[in-house]
Design an enzyme around this catalytic site. Structure first.
Site, PDB file in Angstrom:
ATOM      1  N   GLN A 133       0.802  -1.222   0.000  1.00 42.77           N
ATOM      2  CA  GLN A 133       0.000   0.000   0.000  1.00 42.77           C
ATOM      3  C   GLN A 133       0.839   1.278   0.000  1.00 42.77           C
ATOM      4  OE1 GLN A 133      -2.630  -1.708   3.358  1.00 42.77           O
ATOM      5  NE2 GLN A 133      -4.078  -0.505   2.156  1.00 42.77           N
ATOM      6  N   ARG A 163       3.719  -0.010  13.108  1.00 48.57           N
ATOM      7  CA  ARG A 163       3.425  -1.303  12.505  1.00 48.57           C
ATOM      8  C   ARG A 163       3.536  -1.188  10.989  1.00 48.57           C
ATOM      9  NH1 ARG A 163      -2.174  -4.207  11.209  1.00 48.57           N
ATOM     10  NH2 ARG A 163      -1.159  -5.937  10.186  1.00 48.57           N
ATOM     11  N   HIS A 182       1.305  -9.290   4.721  1.00 48.45           N
ATOM     12  CA  HIS A 182       0.117  -8.444   4.571  1.00 48.45           C
ATOM     13  C   HIS A 182      -0.304  -8.496   3.100  1.00 48.45           C
ATOM     14  CE1 HIS A 182      -2.156  -4.898   6.563  1.00 48.45           C
ATOM     15  NE2 HIS A 182      -2.726  -5.088   5.396  1.00 48.45           N
ATOM     16  N   ASN A 197      -1.559 -11.031   8.457  1.00 50.00           N
ATOM     17  CA  ASN A 197      -2.608 -10.040   8.658  1.00 50.00           C
ATOM     18  C   ASN A 197      -3.921 -10.500   8.031  1.00 50.00           C
ATOM     19  OD1 ASN A 197      -3.573  -7.194   9.263  1.00 50.00           O
ATOM     20  ND2 ASN A 197      -3.975  -7.303   7.067  1.00 50.00           N
ATOM     21  N   GLU A 198      -4.960 -10.568   8.836  1.00 51.64           N
ATOM     22  CA  GLU A 198      -6.329 -10.794   8.372  1.00 51.64           C
ATOM     23  C   GLU A 198      -6.488 -12.022   7.469  1.00 51.64           C
ATOM     24  OE1 GLU A 198      -8.002  -7.238   6.748  1.00 51.64           O
ATOM     25  OE2 GLU A 198      -7.999  -6.225   8.673  1.00 51.64           O
ATOM     26  N   ASN A 234      -7.905  -6.370  14.410  1.00 50.07           N
ATOM     27  CA  ASN A 234      -8.277  -5.241  13.541  1.00 50.07           C
ATOM     28  C   ASN A 234      -9.785  -5.069  13.559  1.00 50.07           C
ATOM     29  OD1 ASN A 234      -5.597  -5.222  12.813  1.00 50.07           O
ATOM     30  ND2 ASN A 234      -5.946  -5.776  10.673  1.00 50.07           N
ATOM     31  N   TYR A 246     -13.145  -2.219  12.547  1.00 46.25           N
ATOM     32  CA  TYR A 246     -13.588  -0.974  11.926  1.00 46.25           C
ATOM     33  C   TYR A 246     -15.055  -0.638  12.143  1.00 46.25           C
ATOM     34  CZ  TYR A 246      -9.152  -0.840   9.399  1.00 46.25           C
ATOM     35  OH  TYR A 246      -7.820  -0.762   9.091  1.00 46.25           O
ATOM     36  N   GLU A 248      -5.226  -2.499  14.152  1.00 48.33           N
ATOM     37  CA  GLU A 248      -5.782  -1.554  13.175  1.00 48.33           C
ATOM     38  C   GLU A 248      -7.132  -1.063  13.654  1.00 48.33           C
ATOM     39  OE1 GLU A 248      -6.262  -2.788   9.072  1.00 48.33           O
ATOM     40  OE2 GLU A 248      -4.276  -3.712   9.070  1.00 48.33           O
ATOM     41  N   TRP A 257      -5.105   2.948  11.868  1.00 47.93           N
ATOM     42  CA  TRP A 257      -4.954   2.733  10.426  1.00 47.93           C
ATOM     43  C   TRP A 257      -5.511   3.958   9.718  1.00 47.93           C
ATOM     44  CZ3 TRP A 257      -2.420  -0.778   7.494  1.00 47.93           C
ATOM     45  CH2 TRP A 257      -2.570  -0.610   6.107  1.00 47.93           C
ATOM     46  N   GLU A 267      -5.623   1.820  -1.281  1.00 47.26           N
ATOM     47  CA  GLU A 267      -6.633   1.062  -0.536  1.00 47.26           C
ATOM     48  C   GLU A 267      -7.104  -0.146  -1.371  1.00 47.26           C
ATOM     49  OE1 GLU A 267      -7.489   0.675   2.411  1.00 47.26           O
ATOM     50  OE2 GLU A 267      -9.418  -0.317   2.211  1.00 47.26           O
ATOM     51  N   TRP A 268      -6.162  -1.018  -1.691  1.00 45.11           N
ATOM     52  CA  TRP A 268      -6.439  -2.282  -2.381  1.00 45.11           C
ATOM     53  C   TRP A 268      -7.330  -2.064  -3.605  1.00 45.11           C
ATOM     54  CZ3 TRP A 268      -2.654  -4.988  -0.734  1.00 45.11           C
ATOM     55  CH2 TRP A 268      -2.231  -4.883   0.587  1.00 45.11           C
TER      56      TRP A 268
HETATM   57  C1  GBH Z   1      -7.773  -3.777   6.608  1.00 41.92           C
HETATM   58  O1  GBH Z   1      -8.782  -4.555   6.047  1.00 41.92           O
HETATM   59  C2  GBH Z   1      -6.437  -4.029   5.986  1.00 41.92           C
HETATM   60  O2  GBH Z   1      -5.591  -4.763   6.835  1.00 41.92           O
HETATM   61  C3  GBH Z   1      -5.754  -2.795   5.513  1.00 41.92           C
HETATM   62  O3  GBH Z   1      -4.684  -3.119   4.672  1.00 41.92           O
HETATM   63  C4  GBH Z   1      -6.778  -1.917   4.849  1.00 41.92           C
HETATM   64  O4  GBH Z   1      -6.185  -0.833   4.158  1.00 41.92           O
HETATM   65  C5  GBH Z   1      -7.697  -1.424   5.925  1.00 41.92           C
HETATM   66  O5  GBH Z   1      -8.170  -2.451   6.716  1.00 41.92           O
HETATM   67  C6  GBH Z   1      -8.863  -0.610   5.411  1.00 41.92           C
HETATM   68  O6  GBH Z   1      -9.693  -1.354   4.584  1.00 41.92           O
HETATM   69  O7  GBH Z   1     -17.313  -5.122   0.436  1.00 41.92           O
HETATM   70  O8  GBH Z   1     -17.483  -7.488   0.842  1.00 41.92           O
HETATM   71  O9  GBH Z   1     -15.556  -6.626  -0.273  1.00 41.92           O
HETATM   72  C7  GBH Z   1     -10.062  -4.182   6.476  1.00 41.92           C
HETATM   73  C8  GBH Z   1     -11.074  -5.273   6.557  1.00 41.92           C
HETATM   74  C9  GBH Z   1     -12.800  -6.442   5.467  1.00 41.92           C
HETATM   75  C10 GBH Z   1     -12.338  -4.230   4.793  1.00 41.92           C
HETATM   76  C11 GBH Z   1     -13.541  -6.668   4.177  1.00 41.92           C
HETATM   77  C12 GBH Z   1     -13.015  -4.440   3.477  1.00 41.92           C
HETATM   78  C13 GBH Z   1     -14.561  -5.631   2.242  1.00 41.92           C
HETATM   79  C14 GBH Z   1     -15.933  -6.186   2.299  1.00 41.92           C
HETATM   80  N1  GBH Z   1     -11.774  -5.445   5.310  1.00 41.92           N
HETATM   81  N2  GBH Z   1     -14.036  -5.428   3.597  1.00 41.92           N
HETATM   82  S1  GBH Z   1     -16.620  -6.384   0.708  1.00 41.92           S
END
Ligand code: GBH
Length: 543
Positions: free
Chosen positions: A73, A130, A175, A219-220, A362, A364, A429, A473, A480-481
């Site tokens: 990222q 981190r 990650h 991670n995750e 983590n 959110y 996070e 975070w 952001e992926w």
């Molecule tokens: C984390 O993932 C990551 O570790 C980090 O790299 C990332 O930047 C950050 O949080 C913020 O996203 O709409 O069904 O595709 C977060 C957990 C769980 C977030 C799944 C996105 C997508 C659900 N993620 N979610 S979907």
């Protein structure tokens, strides 16, 4: 109550109570609104619920205050100095996979900006940082056949600069940026990955371990398994065997984590004296209608299929009975000869159980759950048998999946305490995103951090949850992926239209550094508090 509604007859009900007009006794049943109105009457209005009131107090003296990033990222340098390609390089270079066809070729150029990154960390006053290591930067084809010393050197320079600034590195080994060369032989689906991951971990411990005391293996795992191999919305982007592949991948992730943990425990711990664990992510889930047993059950399944998928084997041993039973029954009902969820042998259960020094967590957001019957469909969502929505009153963020719902943080921290034997918890996070026009005055982020961190304090002080650290975070806006640069989680803004990619503090930097400086939320009645005098504006600005 529902009654005769003139021209609409009994079809339209205005009632707080439902009346069954087919029953001669005309029974009355309270609707949700009746319970709600009862509360309004009882409170004679709308007092701030206890839950939402600010708690004053402090965290442990040795609390870890941190912020996080991940290699793909932020680093850029995607082909620098002999780095191999990762599955994210390939995914992002495939048209239409990432929003706006953004990619991490340059990202925040952190590969060339050690000094800048450490400067903003110092400005934040964090005690820990981190970050993750890019496996293919160090091992271009994923194996220890060839070690890319130039790539490894970047992490030496970063770690040295952090230590010189008195900031402790907290390193994530994985990650999500798997070497593409390993994906080409099956990636996480192929169980030979377990040994390869252990060998990679071995190299990193042996080279960096004398300087690093805090480790995360993976991670995750949920995202790797389900988003990467079920929905296909993240690399490697596979979605054609959603009923089996996520579970196979999850199985190998758990074994790989356990091998890396045992390696550290047996070979490095005595000398290097660090701690190592896995980071598991999860939403909290509440029933959509708290008066409906089906919704209560659906909420339990959402949590047990999310955090429980990985936490149960590591902390309690084996998959939860709920997951084992549901997936087996649904598999057999569809005519399969065995469960789609792989089984651990008794030795494997023992080998994985207890492979933690803390719970890396983590978090959110929170969701509201209700049952959904997918019939015979064979995939994770159907196994879970639940749909989720958000409460309309929760504030939005820049990400569709992320609604501001601080209360759920305290609840899931309590769930972890109860369900997993009161482990030490490091929050690895937590944060929120914006999208659209840049506004350095990010009041929504400040609000989010203040409310969420205060819920952590409640879990710690009022509920005795053993919380050792908190990680925001993210340090700066980054890739952001699959949503590219459009969703921005940073405390620092990265100006992408300036080739120097300068990092500029948003207003939330002052808020977060003040919370760090005060180690929590001092009571104004006991003031004045020196720690609240935030850093003068000029030193906050980033040149
Ligand atoms: C984390 O993932 C990551 O570790 C980090 O790299 C990332 O930047 C950050 O949080 C913020 O996203 O709409 O069904 O595709 C977060 C957990 C769980 C977030 C799944 C996105 C997508 C659900 N993620 N979610 S979907």
């Amino acid at each position: 109550m529902d009654s005769f509604e003139w021209l609409s007859g009994y079809k339209v009900g205005f009632g707080l109570h439902h009346v069954d007009f087919t029953n001669p006794n005309r029974p009355r049943t309270p609707k949700y609104s009746a319970h709600f109105f009862y509360q309004v009457i009882k409170d004679n209005g709308f007092p701030t619920p206890d839950d939402e009131k600010q708690l004053y107090g402090h965290f442990r003296k040795d609390f870890m205050w941190s912020t996080a990033t991940a290699s793909y990222q932020i680093e850029g340098g995607w082909r620098a100095d002999g780095k191999g390609l990762s599955i994210w390089d390939k995914f992002a270079h495939t048209p239409l996979r990432v929003y706006n066809d953004d990619n991490g070729d340059i990202a925040c150029d952190s590969y060339n900006k050690v000094e800048e990154d450490v400067a903003i960390l110092k400005q934040l006053k964090v005690t820990h940082y981190r970050f993750s290591i890019s496996w293919p930067r160090v091992l271009p084809d994923g194996t220890t056949k060839h070690i890319n010393e130039a790539g490894l050197n970047y992490y030496h320079r970063l770690v040295d600069a952090l230590l010189a600034a008195n900031i402790q590195p907290h390193i994530t080994l994985y990650h999500w940026d798997l070497p593409q060369a390993l994906q080409d032989v099956g990636g996480w689906e192929n169980e030979t990955i377990i040994v390869k991951f252990r060998d990679y971990a071995d190299l990193i411990f042996s080279r960096l371990g004398h300087k690093v005391k805090f480790w995360i293996t993976i991670n995750e795992p949920y995202n790797i398994a389900n988003i990467g191999h079920g929905y296909g919305a993240a690399a490697p982007g596979i979605s054609f065997r959603p009923g089996t592949l996520p579970y196979i991948v999850g199985h190998n992730l758990l074994k790989a984590h356990a091998e890396a943990w045992h390696l550290y425990n047996d070979t490095y711990r005595a000398k290097q004296k660090g701690i190592i664990s896995i980071t598991i992510n999860s939403d909290w889930s509440e029933p959509r209608n708290p008066y409906k047993q089906e919704d209560i059950d659906a909420a339990r399944r959402v949590v047990q299929f999310y955090i429980g998928w990985f936490a149960h084997p590591v902390f309690n041993g084996d998959y939860s009975n709920m997951m084992k039973t549901i997936i087996r029954e649904r598999s057999l009902a569809a005519g399969l000869s065995k469960s789609r969820l792989p089984e651990f042998t008794p030795e494997e259960i023992k080998r994985i159980k207890g492979t933690y020094d803390y719970f890396g967590f983590n978090h959110y957001t929170t969701v509201l759950a209700f049952p959904v019957n997918y019939g015979n469909l064979q995939h994770y969502d159907a196994d879970r048998g639940a749909g989720t929505i958000a409460d309309r009153t929760w504030l939005d963020s820049g990400s569709s999946w992320l609604k501001v719902s601080p209360f759920g943080f305290r609840r899931i921290l309590n769930f972890i305490k109860k369900e997993y034997g009161n482990p030490r918890i490091i929050i690895t996070e937590n944060g929120m995103s914006e999208r659209g026009p840049i506004d350095l005055n990010d009041i929504h982020r400040s609000y989010y951090y203040e409310k969420y961190i205060n819920q952590v304090l409640k879990a710690y002080l009022l509920d005795n949850v053993d919380i050792r650290g908190y990680t925001a975070w993210s340090l700066m806006d980054n890739l952001e992926w699959a949503t590219g640069f459009s969703e921005r989680f940073g405390l620092f803004y990265v100006n992408r239209s300036d080739p120097k990619l300068p990092r500029v503090a948003k207003t939330s930097v002052a808020l977060y550094s003040t919370i760090i400086n005060c180690n929590g939320f001092p009571d104004p009645a006991m003031g004045p508090h020196e720690c609240l005098n935030s850093v003068p504006e000029r030193t906050l600005m980033n040149s």
